[in-house]
Design an enzyme around this catalytic site. Structure first.
Site, mmCIF file in Angstrom:
data_model
loop_
_atom_site.group_PDB
_atom_site.id
_atom_site.type_symbol
_atom_site.label_atom_id
_atom_site.label_comp_id
_atom_site.label_asym_id
_atom_site.label_seq_id
_atom_site.Cartn_x
_atom_site.Cartn_y
_atom_site.Cartn_z
ATOM 1 N N ASP A 51 -26.499 18.157 -2.805
ATOM 2 C CA ASP A 51 -26.742 16.715 -2.703
ATOM 3 C C ASP A 51 -25.606 16.075 -1.917
ATOM 4 O OD1 ASP A 51 -27.111 14.048 -2.917
ATOM 5 O OD2 ASP A 51 -27.105 13.954 -5.105
ATOM 6 N N ASP A 78 -28.486 21.685 -10.502
ATOM 7 C CA ASP A 78 -28.908 20.320 -10.197
ATOM 8 C C ASP A 78 -27.722 19.558 -9.573
ATOM 9 O OD1 ASP A 78 -30.630 18.124 -10.327
ATOM 10 O OD2 ASP A 78 -29.959 17.549 -12.334
#
Ligand code: ZN
Length: 290
Positions: free
Chosen positions: A102, A80
């Site tokens: 990200d 994540d």
């Protein structure tokens, strides 16, 4: 049944449900997630953030992989919010089957460049990649990455980014924030924006910061093309609320006396989310394909 995110979400995309991605950073949370998913016969995603990975140490992933190979529902192991190539490489070497890059706070061209680099590396070894556009908000220093103000996705960027990078899934900032919302802050999901994005790209979309949003909004988002929803704070909060209650008996010190009630409390929340995402019973859809 350990698989890649791409294969896991292809079925969710074709059947209009969302797979829960539960963040975990200890054995108790892992156990609760496994039990709830097997009881609900729901596919599931084991999500681990780089800070969580640093905390549990890479050897913990050996346990996670062993559990993922044994669990009776489809699963993938997902990094994540990876933010550097080094974190992505470490996750791949540990055995993750999916990674998120990200770079959403960077300008679009830089986000595209680093995401493409991650796709080139990960796809070589059959690992899926999730990218992010727009930036998800944050509610507290305990929460994961995010900005104080949510920057909603610019729908015009979506096709450009997906085509240029080749990502398998895309997290879209449509109004959620990481962490638990304070009482004076109400999340506002832009479902109109989600509809526009879904119409523009054919890959599964991801909702981060899914804790604490009204259930009706989440159910609507699933209908409009969200196929993965990240849940972290809600399960951890339920677990530790129960922990505090159990530990009010100050004589307790034995983990196997303390944690079962805490695992049950987090499982209740996990079951609720699985139902809300319409994922209950959906493991059967994967067996048909095998
Ligand atoms: Zn997130």
């Amino acid at each position: 049944m350990l698989m890649t995110m791409k294969d896991l979400l292809a079925v969710a995309h074709a059947n209009h449900f969302a797979v829960p991605a539960f963040n975990m950073s200890n054995n108790m949370l892992l156990r609760g997630v496994i039990e709830a998913s097997e009881e609900a016969k729901s596919p599931v995603i084991f999500a681990i953030h780089p800070d969580e990975l640093a905390f549990v140490r890479p050897a913990f992933i050996k346990t996670v992989i062993e559990e993922a190979n044994k669990i009776r529902v489809p699963v993938c192991i997902h990094l994540d919010h990876g933010s550097t190539i080094k974190q992505i490489m470490e996750a791949i070497q540990c055995g993750f089957t999916s990674v998120m890059i990200d770079a959403s706070t960077r300008p679009l061209e830089q986000n595209i460049a680093i995401s493409k680099q991650v796709v080139d590396i990960a796809h070589c070894v059959n690992v899926s990649v999730e990218g992010e556009l727009g930036t998800i908000g944050t509610t507290s220093p305990q929460a994961e990455a995010g900005t104080d103000d949510i920057i909603y996705v610019n729908p015009a960027d979506v096709e450009t980014y997906v085509q240029a990078t080749g990502v398998d899934t895309l997290a879209v900032a449509i109004g959620t924030a990481h962490g638990l919302y304070p009482k004076d802050r109400k999340p506002k999901l832009r479902l109109d924006l989600l509809k526009e994005i879904s119409a523009r790209v054919g890959i599964p979309l991801v909702l981060h910061g899914g804790s604490g949003n009204p259930d009706e909004e989440i159910a609507q988002a699933v209908k409009l093309g969200i196929n993965k929803i990240n849940i972290s704070s809600d399960i951890k909060n339920a677990f530790y609320l129960k922990c505090r209650e159990v530990l009010s008996d100050t004589g307790l010190y034995e983990p196997l006396m303390i944690y079962p009630a805490c695992i049950d409390a987090m499982k209740k929340v996990a079951h609720h989310k699985i139902d809300l995402f319409d994922a209950t019973g959906k493991a059967a859809l994967y067996e048909c394909r095998a």
